[in-house]
Design a protein around this motif. Structure first.
Motif, PDB file in Angstrom:
ATOM      1  N   GLY A 158       0.804  -1.215   0.000  1.00  0.00           N
ATOM      2  CA  GLY A 158       0.000   0.000   0.000  1.00  0.00           C
ATOM      3  C   GLY A 158       0.840   1.270   0.000  1.00  0.00           C
ATOM      4  O   GLY A 158       0.632   2.150  -0.841  1.00  0.00           O
ATOM      5  N   PRO A 159       1.812   1.398   0.916  1.00  0.00           N
ATOM      6  CA  PRO A 159       2.653   2.590   0.896  1.00  0.00           C
ATOM      7  C   PRO A 159       3.398   2.784  -0.427  1.00  0.00           C
ATOM      8  O   PRO A 159       3.541   3.907  -0.915  1.00  0.00           O
ATOM      9  N   SER A 160       3.865   1.682  -1.024  1.00  0.00           N
ATOM     10  CA  SER A 160       4.590   1.816  -2.297  1.00  0.00           C
ATOM     11  C   SER A 160       3.663   2.305  -3.405  1.00  0.00           C
ATOM     12  O   SER A 160       4.050   3.154  -4.218  1.00  0.00           O
ATOM     13  N   LYS A 161       2.436   1.802  -3.444  1.00  0.00           N
ATOM     14  CA  LYS A 161       1.506   2.206  -4.489  1.00  0.00           C
ATOM     15  C   LYS A 161       0.954   3.613  -4.247  1.00  0.00           C
ATOM     16  O   LYS A 161       0.632   4.339  -5.195  1.00  0.00           O
ATOM     17  N   ALA A 162       0.821   4.009  -2.972  1.00  0.00           N
ATOM     18  CA  ALA A 162       0.460   5.396  -2.674  1.00  0.00           C
ATOM     19  C   ALA A 162       1.551   6.333  -3.188  1.00  0.00           C
ATOM     20  O   ALA A 162       1.262   7.431  -3.685  1.00  0.00           O
TER      21      ALA A 162
END
Length: 266
Positions: free
Chosen positions: A169-173
């Motif tokens: 999630g953090p990487s895609k955000a």
């Protein structure tokens, strides 16, 4: 205005990373069918990339395959240069290559149980790799005098956090943020930058591995979680990518387009 049945991609040169399987392959095939000249990029599986390129050529299109470790800047520079040399320019790119937990290659688990190696592996591909591709695609388009369209694969994971998905999630955000920043910085040159945010999508390696470890998950997603009541397909996402690459979306930039059956609003 382009005809709705002819989106204006014929003769355009397009680069697709992660083009050997799933969403990347579907997008490459869709773009090739519309007359785009496609560079199919894979990380390690040269065979899968060549299979996609061969399918495009077999249907009368133009395509070639190449391999690139998108976490290595020198290789990314050579990748973009190879496309520009082959086709004379780079008109569009779909930065699709990514990595996430599937219970097979990468385990699920809470953030506090995530080891640093796994965090860095996911960040390297999803965020560093997308950044490097985006950077050198933008530089190539600027050298050509501007114009062009870039689409990043950000996933619903970039819009809506899911417990147990760790670094995904953090990487895609971060990909969503990169998309918006690049769109602002290059709008003056007529370069559009957008993202697609697929939900659970059948036919992708991630979903295939997920269903292998949890066979009932597909039924739960379709019966209880996804508002439209079915998993997405790679073709669903490919059609969104085609639209964002084409002149039909000529006044659209900086968007994170959800292709998830309504999951992001639930």
């Amino acid at each position: 205005m382009p005809d709705l049945y002819d989106p204006g991609l014929s003769g355009k040169s397009v680069l697709v990373t992660g083009g050997g399987t799933g969403i990347g392959r579907a997008a490459a095939l869709a773009l090739g069918k519309l007359g785009a000249r496609v560079a199919v990029v894979t990380g390690h599986s040269a065979r899968a990339g060549e299979e996609t390129a061969a399918l495009i050529r077999r249907s009368g299109g133009e395509a070639f395959a190449l391999t690139c470790d998108i976490t290595d800047e020198d290789q990314v520079i050579r990748m973009v240069a190879a496309v520009a040399e082959r086709y004379g320019r780079l008109d569009c790119a779909f930065n699709n290559a990514g990595l996430g937990p599937d219970g097979v290659r990468i385990p699920y688990g809470p953030l506090v149980e995530l080891d640093l190696d796994t965090w860095e592996k996911i960040m390297a591909v999803n965020l560093r790799g997308t950044f490097l591709c985006l950077k050198h695609e933008l530089l190539q388009m600027e050298r050509q005098g501007g114009g062009g369209s870039i689409v990043n694969n950000a996933s619903i994971g970039g819009l809506k956090m899911s417990p147990g998905y760790g670094a995904y999630g953090p990487s895609k955000a971060g990909v969503v943020a990169l998309t918006r920043l690049a769109a602002l910085e290059h709008a003056h040159s007529g370069i559009r930058v957008n993202a697609v945010c697929p939900g659970p999508t059948e036919g992708t390696p991630l979903m295939e591995n997920t269903l292998r470890t949890d066979p009932g998950k597909g039924a739960r997603l379709e019966g209880e979680i996804i508002p439209l009541g079915r998993l997405g397909t790679a073709g669903d996402v490919a059609e969104a990518v085609v639209w964002l690459c084409s002149p039909l979306s000529r006044h659209t930039t900086g968007q994170a387009l959800s292709v998830d059956g309504g999951l992001h609003i639930k």
